[in-house]
Design a protein around this motif. Structure first.
Motif, PDB file in Angstrom:
ATOM      1  N   ASP A   1       5.551  -7.551   0.918  1.00 42.73           N
ATOM      2  CA  ASP A   1       4.787  -7.210   1.920  1.00 42.73           C
ATOM      3  C   ASP A   1       4.360  -8.314   2.512  1.00 42.73           C
TER       4      ASP A   1
ATOM      5  N   ARG B   1       0.232  -1.218  -0.075  1.00 46.62           N
ATOM      6  CA  ARG B   1      -0.102  -0.204  -0.053  1.00 46.62           C
ATOM      7  C   ARG B   1       0.971   1.450   0.093  1.00 46.62           C
TER       8      ARG B   1
ATOM      9  N   THR C   1      -0.955   8.924   2.762  1.00 49.19           N
ATOM     10  CA  THR C   1      -1.239   7.779   2.640  1.00 49.19           C
ATOM     11  C   THR C   1      -2.328   6.910   3.805  1.00 49.19           C
TER      12      THR C   1
ATOM     13  N   ILE D   1       2.834   4.859  -0.417  1.00 52.56           N
ATOM     14  CA  ILE D   1       3.891   5.039  -1.615  1.00 52.56           C
ATOM     15  C   ILE D   1       4.210   4.437  -2.637  1.00 52.56           C
TER      16      ILE D   1
ATOM     17  N   ASN E   1      12.316  -1.591  12.349  1.00 55.83           N
ATOM     18  CA  ASN E   1      11.060  -2.320  11.297  1.00 55.83           C
ATOM     19  C   ASN E   1      11.199  -0.952  10.246  1.00 55.83           C
TER      20      ASN E   1
ATOM     21  N   TYR F   1      11.039   6.221  15.616  1.00 55.94           N
ATOM     22  CA  TYR F   1      11.219   6.397  14.975  1.00 55.94           C
ATOM     23  C   TYR F   1      12.185   7.493  13.649  1.00 55.94           C
TER      24      TYR F   1
ATOM     25  N   VAL G   1       2.869  12.809   4.403  1.00 61.48           N
ATOM     26  CA  VAL G   1       1.816  12.146   2.840  1.00 61.48           C
ATOM     27  C   VAL G   1       1.031  12.067   2.491  1.00 61.48           C
TER      28      VAL G   1
ATOM     29  N   LYS H   1      15.348   7.139  11.067  1.00 63.28           N
ATOM     30  CA  LYS H   1      15.000   7.939   9.781  1.00 63.28           C
ATOM     31  C   LYS H   1      16.493   8.725   9.208  1.00 63.28           C
TER      32      LYS H   1
ATOM     33  N   TYR I   1      -2.699  12.327  10.133  1.00 64.71           N
ATOM     34  CA  TYR I   1      -2.764  13.507   9.777  1.00 64.71           C
ATOM     35  C   TYR I   1      -4.323  14.390   9.765  1.00 64.71           C
TER      36      TYR I   1
ATOM     37  N   SER J   1      10.961   1.532   0.712  1.00 61.99           N
ATOM     38  CA  SER J   1       9.606   1.749   1.671  1.00 61.99           C
ATOM     39  C   SER J   1       9.130   1.726   2.812  1.00 61.99           C
TER      40      SER J   1
HETATM   41  N1  LIG Z   1       3.579   8.675   4.835  1.00 62.40           N
HETATM   42  C1  LIG Z   1       3.760  10.133   4.911  1.00 62.40           C
HETATM   43  O1  LIG Z   1       3.196  10.525   5.490  1.00 62.40           O
HETATM   44  C2  LIG Z   1       5.203   9.509   5.174  1.00 62.40           C
HETATM   45  C3  LIG Z   1       6.149  10.744   5.364  1.00 62.40           C
HETATM   46  C4  LIG Z   1       8.257  10.603   5.889  1.00 62.40           C
HETATM   47  C5  LIG Z   1       7.977   9.188   5.469  1.00 62.40           C
HETATM   48  N2  LIG Z   1       7.619   8.291   4.712  1.00 62.40           N
HETATM   49  C6  LIG Z   1       7.783   6.955   4.961  1.00 62.40           C
HETATM   50  O2  LIG Z   1       7.548   6.275   3.155  1.00 62.40           O
HETATM   51  C7  LIG Z   1       7.790   4.727   3.426  1.00 62.40           C
HETATM   52  C8  LIG Z   1       6.542   5.059   3.174  1.00 62.40           C
HETATM   53  O3  LIG Z   1       5.000   5.269   3.691  1.00 62.40           O
HETATM   54  P1  LIG Z   1       3.570   4.682   3.743  1.00 62.40           P
HETATM   55  O4  LIG Z   1       2.447   5.892   4.599  1.00 62.40           O
HETATM   56  O5  LIG Z   1       3.729   4.374   2.293  1.00 62.40           O
HETATM   57  O6  LIG Z   1       3.511   3.658   4.328  1.00 62.40           O
HETATM   58  P2  LIG Z   1       2.264   2.704   4.919  1.00 62.40           P
HETATM   59  O7  LIG Z   1       2.346   2.138   6.161  1.00 62.40           O
HETATM   60  O8  LIG Z   1       1.004   3.002   3.785  1.00 62.40           O
HETATM   61  O9  LIG Z   1       2.999   1.084   4.088  1.00 62.40           O
HETATM   62  C9  LIG Z   1       4.146   0.507   4.472  1.00 62.40           C
HETATM   63  C10 LIG Z   1       4.348  -0.866   4.194  1.00 62.40           C
HETATM   64  O10 LIG Z   1       5.282  -1.728   4.431  1.00 62.40           O
HETATM   65  C11 LIG Z   1       4.499  -2.577   4.638  1.00 62.40           C
HETATM   66  N3  LIG Z   1       5.895  -3.551   5.818  1.00 62.40           N
HETATM   67  C12 LIG Z   1       6.034  -2.725   7.046  1.00 62.40           C
HETATM   68  N4  LIG Z   1       7.244  -3.043   8.008  1.00 62.40           N
HETATM   69  C13 LIG Z   1       7.235  -4.574   7.009  1.00 62.40           C
HETATM   70  C14 LIG Z   1       8.337  -5.167   6.960  1.00 62.40           C
HETATM   71  N5  LIG Z   1       8.749  -6.040   8.376  1.00 62.40           N
HETATM   72  N6  LIG Z   1       8.606  -6.458   6.079  1.00 62.40           N
HETATM   73  C15 LIG Z   1       7.818  -5.980   4.965  1.00 62.40           C
HETATM   74  N7  LIG Z   1       6.913  -5.011   4.226  1.00 62.40           N
HETATM   75  C16 LIG Z   1       6.896  -4.373   5.785  1.00 62.40           C
HETATM   76  C17 LIG Z   1       3.603  -2.889   5.173  1.00 62.40           C
HETATM   77  O11 LIG Z   1       2.872  -3.898   5.426  1.00 62.40           O
HETATM   78  C18 LIG Z   1       2.714  -1.648   4.288  1.00 62.40           C
HETATM   79  O12 LIG Z   1       2.241  -2.136   3.432  1.00 62.40           O
HETATM   80  C19 LIG Z   1       7.800   5.054   4.570  1.00 62.40           C
HETATM   81  O13 LIG Z   1       9.655   4.574   4.931  1.00 62.40           O
HETATM   82  C20 LIG Z   1       7.709   5.694   6.271  1.00 62.40           C
HETATM   83  O14 LIG Z   1       8.835   5.664   6.576  1.00 62.40           O
HETATM   84  C21 LIG Z   1       5.656   7.834   5.029  1.00 62.40           C
END
Ligand SMILES: NC(=O)c1ccc[n+]([C@@H]2O[C@H](COP(=O)([O-])OP(=O)(O)OC[C@H]3O[C@@H](n4cnc5c(N)ncnc54)[C@H](O)[C@@H]3O)[C@@H](O)[C@H]2O)c1
Length: 298
Positions: A38, A17, A198, A19, A115, A163, A196, A167, A205, A92
């Protein structure tokens, strides 16, 4: 699309799911063959279907927990066996537990480190031998503005401690590995997303019109949440040959949050407060001075 990733094989983590799903769709639309993975079987399979329906090629491993080294190794081997090698890695996948230092347990801390940071390390470690065989590649890490700015969370709150630290470490890993892997032709860069919208992001948010959404958009210069495609565009650039002279960089894609120090544009209140001070400055001989001399008549 332009086919700029034709013939490339891209490994993308966390494609279930968010990004990474958009990055999979984008890379595939540019001609790359995608290997995803995933923890979540159902959503991971959905992404494979979406990519195929859009005319792309994708296979994925699920459920796969990338904090287990054997699984990270399996993912890299699966990519090489399925499509003959690896050219691009987009890291990601992430999940984490929240808490300030006083209410976070050691287990919570380690869960987030494993993680967020350790899985980047593990997947990258096992992908590198395949890039070496190819004679090069592009690795993209994913950081976060929480790893750069203030206490991390919108509103300058500090409950993402573990976290944020993970990062921040990803940005150092980017620079160190860019140096280390240059000799085998591998470029390493990171993207630092801001907030973002998502599914996971929106938990924090909130919906439009809520107070949490207002606070989340507060410090940006482009006053909105990011879209997954804002990040996918950057991910495409860094993976493609358009970025062939770019390595060791962190591309901040955050609507100007970091550039404004998390303050957003100058507010009318701040402008009014500073107006008397600004008026003390004057222009003499076309040069700015701080003497308070009146500007000579021209
Ligand atoms: N959404 C935001 O606002 C935001 C902001 C800054 C950074 N990020 C970073 O961008 C990336 C994607 O964010 P997102 O919002 O799309 O996240 P999300 O939670 O929608 O997607 C993350 C996916 O990673 C999978 N996952 C988690 N741990 C795992 C593991 N141990 N093994 C395999 N799969 C695993 C989850 O099942 C999920 O499908 C992440 O690294 C997040 O930290 C997101």
């Amino acid at each position: 699309m332009s086919g700029q990733l034709d013939g490339k094989v891209a490994v993308i983590t966390g494609t279930g799911r968010g990004i990474a799903r958009n990055v999979a769709l984008r890379y595939a639309s540019e001609g790359a063959k995608i290997i995803g993975c995933d923890l979540n079987e159902e959503t991971a399979a959905e992404t494979v279907e979406l990519v195929r329906k859009a005319g792309g090629e994708m296979e994925a491993l699920y459920p796969l927990d990338l904090t287990v080294e054997e699984n990270a190794h399996r993912l890299a081997e699966f990519a090489a066996e399925t499509y003959g090698g690896i050219d691009i890695l987009y890291n990601s996948a992430a999940q984490f537990r929240i808490g300030t230092i006083e209410d976070m347990t050691l287990e919570d801390w380690k869960f987030s480190q494993d993680n967020v940071l350790t899985l980047h390390f593990l997947v990258t470690k096992h992908v590198i031998p395949h890039m070496r065989k190819r004679g090069g590649g592009s690795i993209v890490f994913v950081g976060s503005t929480t790893g750069i700015l203030g206490a991390g969370y919108p509103g300058n709150l500090s409950f993402l401690l573990s976290y944020c630290c993970a990062k921040a470490a990803i940005l150092r890993m980017t620079v160190i590995l860019a140096n280390e892997l240059a000799e085998i032709g591998v470029r390493v860069n990171s993207i630092t997303p801001g907030a973002v919208g998502t599914e996971a992001g929106l938990v924090f948010y909130g919906e439009p019109g809520t107070e949490s959404r207002r606070v989340s958009e507060l410090g940006t210069l482009v006053p909105r949440l990011g879209e997954p495609d804002d990040i996918a565009n950057a991910a495409f650039f860094l993976a493609s040959d358009q970025a062939s002279w770019v390595t060791g960089q962190n591309l901040i894609v955050d609507g100007g949050l970091v550039a404004s120090g998390g303050m957003g544009p100058a507010t009318p209140e701040n402008k009014a407060a500073m107006a008397p001070v600004v008026k003390q400055f004057s222009v003499v001989d076309d040069k700015w001075t701080t003497t308070g001399e009146p500007k000579p008549a021209s």
